[in-house]
Design an enzyme around this catalytic site. Structure first.
Site, PDB file in Angstrom:
ATOM      1  N   ARG A  90       6.835   3.109   4.980  1.00 37.73           N
ATOM      2  CA  ARG A  90       5.511   2.505   5.131  1.00 37.73           C
ATOM      3  C   ARG A  90       4.815   3.022   6.394  1.00 37.73           C
ATOM      4  O   ARG A  90       3.604   3.272   6.379  1.00 37.73           O
ATOM      5  CB  ARG A  90       5.649   0.982   5.198  1.00 37.73           C
ATOM      6  CG  ARG A  90       4.320   0.272   5.404  1.00 37.73           C
ATOM      7  CD  ARG A  90       4.490  -1.226   5.431  1.00 37.73           C
ATOM      8  NE  ARG A  90       3.190  -1.878   5.592  1.00 37.73           N
ATOM      9  CZ  ARG A  90       3.008  -3.192   5.499  1.00 37.73           C
ATOM     10  NH1 ARG A  90       4.028  -3.989   5.242  1.00 37.73           N
ATOM     11  NH2 ARG A  90       1.811  -3.702   5.672  1.00 37.73           N
ATOM     12  N   ASN A 144       4.485  -3.641  -4.724  1.00 40.09           N
ATOM     13  CA  ASN A 144       3.265  -2.845  -4.635  1.00 40.09           C
ATOM     14  C   ASN A 144       3.529  -1.365  -4.862  1.00 40.09           C
ATOM     15  O   ASN A 144       4.633  -0.887  -4.583  1.00 40.09           O
ATOM     16  CB  ASN A 144       2.627  -3.034  -3.243  1.00 40.09           C
ATOM     17  CG  ASN A 144       1.859  -4.330  -3.139  1.00 40.09           C
ATOM     18  OD1 ASN A 144       1.163  -4.720  -4.078  1.00 40.09           O
ATOM     19  ND2 ASN A 144       1.969  -5.000  -2.004  1.00 40.09           N
ATOM     20  N   CYS A 164       0.249 -11.020  -7.914  1.00 35.43           N
ATOM     21  CA  CYS A 164      -0.242 -10.796  -6.557  1.00 35.43           C
ATOM     22  C   CYS A 164      -0.655 -12.144  -5.987  1.00 35.43           C
ATOM     23  O   CYS A 164      -1.020 -13.055  -6.736  1.00 35.43           O
ATOM     24  CB  CYS A 164      -1.423  -9.833  -6.581  1.00 35.43           C
ATOM     25  SG  CYS A 164      -2.103  -9.440  -4.939  1.00 35.43           S
ATOM     26  N   HIS A 194      -5.684  -5.505  -5.961  1.00 35.21           N
ATOM     27  CA  HIS A 194      -6.210  -5.101  -4.662  1.00 35.21           C
ATOM     28  C   HIS A 194      -7.605  -4.473  -4.781  1.00 35.21           C
ATOM     29  O   HIS A 194      -8.028  -3.723  -3.895  1.00 35.21           O
ATOM     30  CB  HIS A 194      -5.249  -4.149  -3.939  1.00 35.21           C
ATOM     31  CG  HIS A 194      -4.016  -4.851  -3.448  1.00 35.21           C
ATOM     32  ND1 HIS A 194      -3.055  -4.243  -2.671  1.00 35.21           N
ATOM     33  CD2 HIS A 194      -3.575  -6.131  -3.614  1.00 35.21           C
ATOM     34  CE1 HIS A 194      -2.084  -5.105  -2.397  1.00 35.21           C
ATOM     35  NE2 HIS A 194      -2.395  -6.265  -2.967  1.00 35.21           N
ATOM     36  N   TYR A 244      -9.019  -6.222   0.539  1.00 31.21           N
ATOM     37  CA  TYR A 244      -8.770  -4.789   0.363  1.00 31.21           C
ATOM     38  C   TYR A 244     -10.047  -4.002   0.107  1.00 31.21           C
ATOM     39  O   TYR A 244     -10.049  -2.774   0.239  1.00 31.21           O
ATOM     40  CB  TYR A 244      -7.770  -4.567  -0.778  1.00 31.21           C
ATOM     41  CG  TYR A 244      -6.388  -5.042  -0.446  1.00 31.21           C
ATOM     42  CD1 TYR A 244      -5.458  -4.193   0.148  1.00 31.21           C
ATOM     43  CD2 TYR A 244      -5.997  -6.356  -0.688  1.00 31.21           C
ATOM     44  CE1 TYR A 244      -4.187  -4.636   0.481  1.00 31.21           C
ATOM     45  CE2 TYR A 244      -4.720  -6.805  -0.363  1.00 31.21           C
ATOM     46  CZ  TYR A 244      -3.830  -5.947   0.224  1.00 31.21           C
ATOM     47  OH  TYR A 244      -2.572  -6.393   0.558  1.00 31.21           O
TER      48      TYR A 244
END
Length: 421
Positions: A90, A144, A164, A194, A244
């Site tokens: 990440r 995700n 989500c 998102h 987002y």
């Protein structure tokens, strides 16, 4: 009832376990299996999970294991919450795209594509093992990028629904602002994972009066501050976008900010170290307050509601989930995965009709859906050219020279996770 959590060593898990304990009348779990290859984390998280059950008087049994096949054998539902490559991957997703002037984020843009490429093959392998061992089990995906991962599962014919926490978080936030219980708030929630907007907020029921104009008039400043978007933009849109959307509506501003502060991955990694230290305390028998800062708020409530509905024992018949489009948004393919209210039951999730989508939103939804289709092709079949095509199609990238550079960066930083590279 047996539930299996893949990625059970996650620091998220105590949030989930707390929900199972509190909501046991809705979802009477008899056996909860936490499976994870990281034995050290699993031992710590599993110990806290057992203490949470014991403190709340839950009679269910909690099992920890690294044996995936044994973990899913006999499971009624399998919850996926894994992170291939961990926080180190990440960290890369959030940094190397910035060098090209593009947002670095784990679900959006080039970083989001990298995560999809690492994740989809692993999830599909897990799902095939579930289908072979426990073919009637439901797969609930919280991993995700949820939209792409859920689409991969559904296109491969798996019994899967994506989940989500954005919608349930907004429902709780709006209920607090309105001074009502969350059960009284129903969202007209539409878009992709998102990439969603609240186009209406119904009070009392799905067909109740729309109080979104009132919310914006009375609480617009607070909502805008939470989203880190201008109040004037919300007034102009007349909707509440998910947080987002800031990556789209304020992309260059976000890039400038991300270049001047520690990445979210660094913050989360530090938080996880502290959480694991707290979890190891044998006197701790509840989720610590710090966990609320980790993200995933209300995940447990949403997961319990969805699992209960799918398994036929309860749960709300109307939930916001990720499911096949099937004509709901007529400008998208039927096999696209959208995030909208749906009827949920033992036969799965069926999207409910939604009002025609304003072109301002429909155009972006169509654009990102095209990218997700190409991203899924790259994740399943591999190859540099497929990665390039996905990046070139992404609305936050688009320029061929940038896409070329990002393609090389993505492959270089993820080679150990890409079988074809």
């Amino acid at each position: 009832m047996k539930l299996t959590v893949v990625g059970g060593g996650s620091t998220y898990t105590p949030e989930l376990v707390d929900g199972f304990a509190r909501l046991r009348d809705t979802l009477p779990v008899e056996e909860l299996v936490l499976v994870d290859p990281a034995a050290d984390r699993l031992e710590v998280v599993g110990g806290l999970a057992r203490r949470i059950f014991a403190r709340q008087g839950h009679p269910g049994r909690i099992v920890t294991t690294s044996d995936l096949d044994g973990a899913v054998d006999g499971a009624d539902a399998v919850l996926l919450q894994l992170r291939v490559g961990g926080q180190a991957a990440r960290q890369q997703d959030e940094t190397w795209p910035l060098r090209c002037g593009c947002v670095g984020q784990e679900t959006t843009g080039a970083g989001g594509l990298a995560k999809a490429l690492r994740t989809v093959p692993v999830v599909l392998d897990i799902a095939e093992r579930v289908r072979r061992i426990s073919p009637q089990a439901w797969i609930i995906d919280f991993t995700n990028p949820v939209g792409i991962v859920t689409r991969a599962l559904l296109q491969a014919g798996h019994r899967a629904v994506g989940l989500c926490n954005v919608a349930i978080g907004l429902q709780r936030k709006f209920a607090a602002l309105l001074g009502v219980s969350p059960a009284e708030v129903h969202l007209d929630h539409v878009g992709l994972n998102h990439l969603t907007w609240e186009t209406g907020v119904r009070l009392g029921g799905p067909d109740g009066p729309d109080v979104l104009p009132r919310l914006l008039a009375e609480h617009g400043d607070a909502i805008a501050a939470d989203l880190r978007l201008p109040r004037s933009l919300l007034d102009r849109l007349g909707t509440v976008p998910s947080s987002y959307l800031r990556y789209y509506y304020a992309h260059d501003q976000v890039v400038d900010e991300l270049r001047t502060k520690p990445s979210r991955a660094e913050e989360v990694a530090a938080m996880e170290r502290e959480l694991l230290r707290l979890y190891a305390d044998p006197a701790l028998a509840e989720k610590p307050a710090l966990l609320a800062e980790r993200g995933g708020a209300y995940y447990s409530e949403a997961a319990v509601d969805l699992a209960a509905a799918l398994l036929g024992g309860g749960g709300s018949p109307r939930q916001v989930v990720n499911a096949l489009n099937r004509g709901t948004l007529p400008f998208l393919p039927d096999d696209a995965v959208i995030e909208v209210p749906a009827t949920v039951g033992p036969n799965g999730a069926e999207p409910l009709p939604v009002a025609p989508l304003d072109p301002l939103y429909a155009g972006l939804v169509a654009h990102v859906t095209a990218y997700e289709d190409l991203a899924l092709q790259a994740a399943v079949h591999g190859g540099r050219e497929r990665v390039l095509r996905a990046l070139l199609a992404h609305p936050l990238i688009g320029q061929y020279a940038t896409a070329e550079t990002l393609t090389d960066e993505l492959i270089a930083h993820n080679r150990e996770h890409l079988a074809w590279a």
